[in-house]
Design a protein around this motif. Structure first.
Motif, PDB file in Angstrom:
ATOM      1  N   ARG A  11     -10.737 -23.648  -0.089  1.00 22.92           N
ATOM      2  CA  ARG A  11     -11.166 -25.055  -0.027  1.00 22.92           C
ATOM      3  C   ARG A  11     -12.416 -25.151   0.871  1.00 22.92           C
ATOM      4  O   ARG A  11     -13.528 -25.161   0.403  1.00 22.92           O
ATOM      5  N   ASP A  12     -12.210 -25.171   2.183  1.00 20.37           N
ATOM      6  CA  ASP A  12     -13.358 -25.413   3.057  1.00 20.37           C
ATOM      7  C   ASP A  12     -14.356 -24.261   3.007  1.00 20.37           C
ATOM      8  O   ASP A  12     -15.558 -24.475   3.159  1.00 20.37           O
ATOM      9  N   LYS A 173      -9.850 -32.015  14.269  1.00 19.80           N
ATOM     10  CA  LYS A 173     -10.794 -31.705  13.198  1.00 19.80           C
ATOM     11  C   LYS A 173     -12.210 -31.815  13.752  1.00 19.80           C
ATOM     12  O   LYS A 173     -12.740 -32.915  13.926  1.00 19.80           O
ATOM     13  N   HIS A 202      -9.194 -27.043  13.763  1.00 18.67           N
ATOM     14  CA  HIS A 202     -10.085 -26.809  12.620  1.00 18.67           C
ATOM     15  C   HIS A 202     -11.520 -27.005  13.085  1.00 18.67           C
ATOM     16  O   HIS A 202     -11.891 -28.088  13.520  1.00 18.67           O
ATOM     17  N   HIS A 204     -15.874 -25.234  12.803  1.00 18.78           N
ATOM     18  CA  HIS A 204     -16.852 -24.519  11.968  1.00 18.78           C
ATOM     19  C   HIS A 204     -17.731 -23.640  12.851  1.00 18.78           C
ATOM     20  O   HIS A 204     -18.028 -24.004  13.987  1.00 18.78           O
ATOM     21  N   GLN A 238     -15.318 -21.405   8.484  1.00 22.48           N
ATOM     22  CA  GLN A 238     -14.412 -21.092   9.602  1.00 22.48           C
ATOM     23  C   GLN A 238     -14.575 -19.624  10.029  1.00 22.48           C
ATOM     24  O   GLN A 238     -15.157 -18.831   9.297  1.00 22.48           O
TER      25      GLN A 238
HETATM   26 CO    CO Z   1     -14.027 -28.428   7.735  1.00 25.90          CO
END
Ligand code: CO
Length: 460
Positions: A11-12, A173, A202, A204, A238
């Motif tokens: 997904r991400d 997030k 979560h 990045h 990630q």
């Molecule tokens: Co994200």
């Protein structure tokens, strides 16, 4: 008990690195290996995947979910959506949110992660009630940002409210990747002290600090971290799953993943990644560290949007001015976190303020709606003078915005009775009306053509 890992590559990972273009066939080709690896959950659906299936891939997003579920027999499947916005760009009535949760769970989702751009939990209430009603695990993600009002006390209070609302777990997030290691440590210590909820992080890698932040978060007691198998990790995505698995091997944090399964997944995903590097959808820029994220506190996706808006208008010389204007607009608007849709709204307003040479001379419709309270409660006071200049004496709503919406599912179903073949279809139409109409018209015509062909074969 070691730290748990949620695998994000499906997904991400591809959403962050190459515009969510992995096809269902590619996703399913690696699902078994990921299912065998021993993850806490696989994040595979929601976010931009739904829109991308319909808009770019000519695929049914619900079919993708069912295909993944067929292959993944052991691991929980997770998705992400934006509370009352679901995956679209407006507020939907409660019955649509309810049906969306019901159908997501029926088609294979176990964990639903929801967030609201303003952290107004009234916008998450229906999603929480419905997910629990249909037997799912509901996780609320708080949108992390920095501002004078986003203090530790603010987040602790928010976490207590989230627990009281009935969430099963809590996620921090950090969509922009601006959370720094020491801040993560302090924040998670405070959250652990004040709630019983399991905590997931979560973030990045865009700014180059994410692995350090995760490490400090784990020391502070973070229960779950979001990572991606190496080909779809780092850059704007990630951190690498294998890196964390290796770092903590044999320690009390050992995630105990199955290395053999991870290696197989890695070689499959490497081929897929190479395809997108080759066709240019994965830009090498997305893979390198971007220190501007920390400097401007602006998410990577928003920076690339701004560059596009400005170069479309031949105004790239105004780039620095726009970057300086963003924090001013954000302050005027009561410090909303810069996440969809607020990131686009604040960015566009900053561009208009700079290009027109006069602040708030031009105002997008969405900012106007926001000032009327239709997105929910801003985190801090909105600048009253600017608000009045834009909306005059108009009344500002203070109730939960969705309380003003009448049920809409049945009327949509009636409107599209000739096109939709299932409640899932009706939901696709509710979320992305135009692209879903195109997709279903094509699909239905194709099926009709196939039926005629079959008929001709039989009688011929
Ligand atoms: Co994200």
């Amino acid at each position: 008990m070691g730290v748990k890992i949620v695998e994000t590559s499906l997904r991400d990972g591809h959403q962050s690195l190459f515009a969510t273009r992995m096809t269902t066939e590619e996703v399913v080709s690696v699902a078994k290996e990921l299912d065998d690896a021993g993850f806490h959950a696989l994040e595979v659906w929601g976010g931009a995947t739904f829109d991308s299936c319909l808009r770019f891939l000519n695929e049914d997003p619900w079919e993708r979910l069912r295909e993944i579920r067929k292959v993944c027999k052991k691991t929980k499947l997770q998705m992400l959506f934006r509370g009352q916005n679901i995956l679209g760009y407006r507020h939907y009535s409660d019955d649509v949110v309810d049906m969306f949760c019901k159908k997501s769970i029926e088609n294979g989702i176990d964990i639903i992660r929801v967030f609201d751009a303003l952290n107004d939990i009234r916008n998450l209430k229906q999603a929480v009630l419905s997910t629990k009603k249909y037997g799912g695990h509901v996780q609320i993600a708080l949108s992390y940002t920095t501002s004078p009002v986003h203090t530790i006390e603010y987040y602790v209070q928010l976490a207590k409210d989230i627990e009281e609302l009935g969430a099963d777990s809590l996620c921090i997030k950090d969509m922009a990747g601006v959370l720094l290691p020491e801040d993560a440590y302090t924040l998670i210590k405070a959250l652990k002290k004040n709630t019983k909820l399991p905590i997931e992080l979560h973030s990045h890698c865009t700014a180059g600090v994410c692995e350090m932040t995760y490490a400090k978060a784990i020391e502070a007691g973070c229960d779950i971290i979001d990572c991606g198998v190496s080909p779809l990790s780092n850059g704007t995505a990630q951190p690498s799953t294998q890196a964390f698995n290796s770092c903590y091997k044999g320690t009390k944090y050992d995630p105990k993943l199955n290395i053999e399964a991870l290696n197989k997944a890695e070689s499959l995903l490497t081929k897929i990644k190479d395809k997108y590097l080759g066709n240019g959808l994965l830009n090498a820029k997305s893979l390198s560290v971007n220190p501007n994220i920390l400097k401007y506190q602006v998410p990577g996706g928003m920076l690339s949007n701004l560059i596009k808006q400005l170069s479309d208008q031949n105004a790239m010389d105004k780039f620095e001015d726009v970057l300086k204007e963003i924090p001013n607009v954000r302050k005027d608007m009561g410090y909303p976190p810069l996440v969809t849709p607020l990131s686009q709204m604040v960015g566009t307003q900053a561009v208009l303020n700079v290009i027109s040479g006069q602040r708030y001379k031009m105002v997008p419709k969405e900012i106007n709606e926001y000032l009327h309270g239709r997105y929910g409660q801003a985190p801090a006071e909105i600048n009253e003078e600017i608000k009045r200049k834009i909306i005059g004496d108009d009344e500002v709503i203070t109730c939960r915005p969705a309380d003003l919406l009448s049920p809409e599912f049945e009327s949509l179903k009636e409107k599209y009775k000739d096109l939709a073949r299932s409640d899932e279809d009706v939901l696709s139409l509710a979320l992305f009306e135009k692209v879903a109409v195109d997709f279903m018209t094509k699909r239905n015509n194709q099926n009709k053509a196939e039926e005629v062909e079959e008929f001709n074969l039989i009688i011929g």
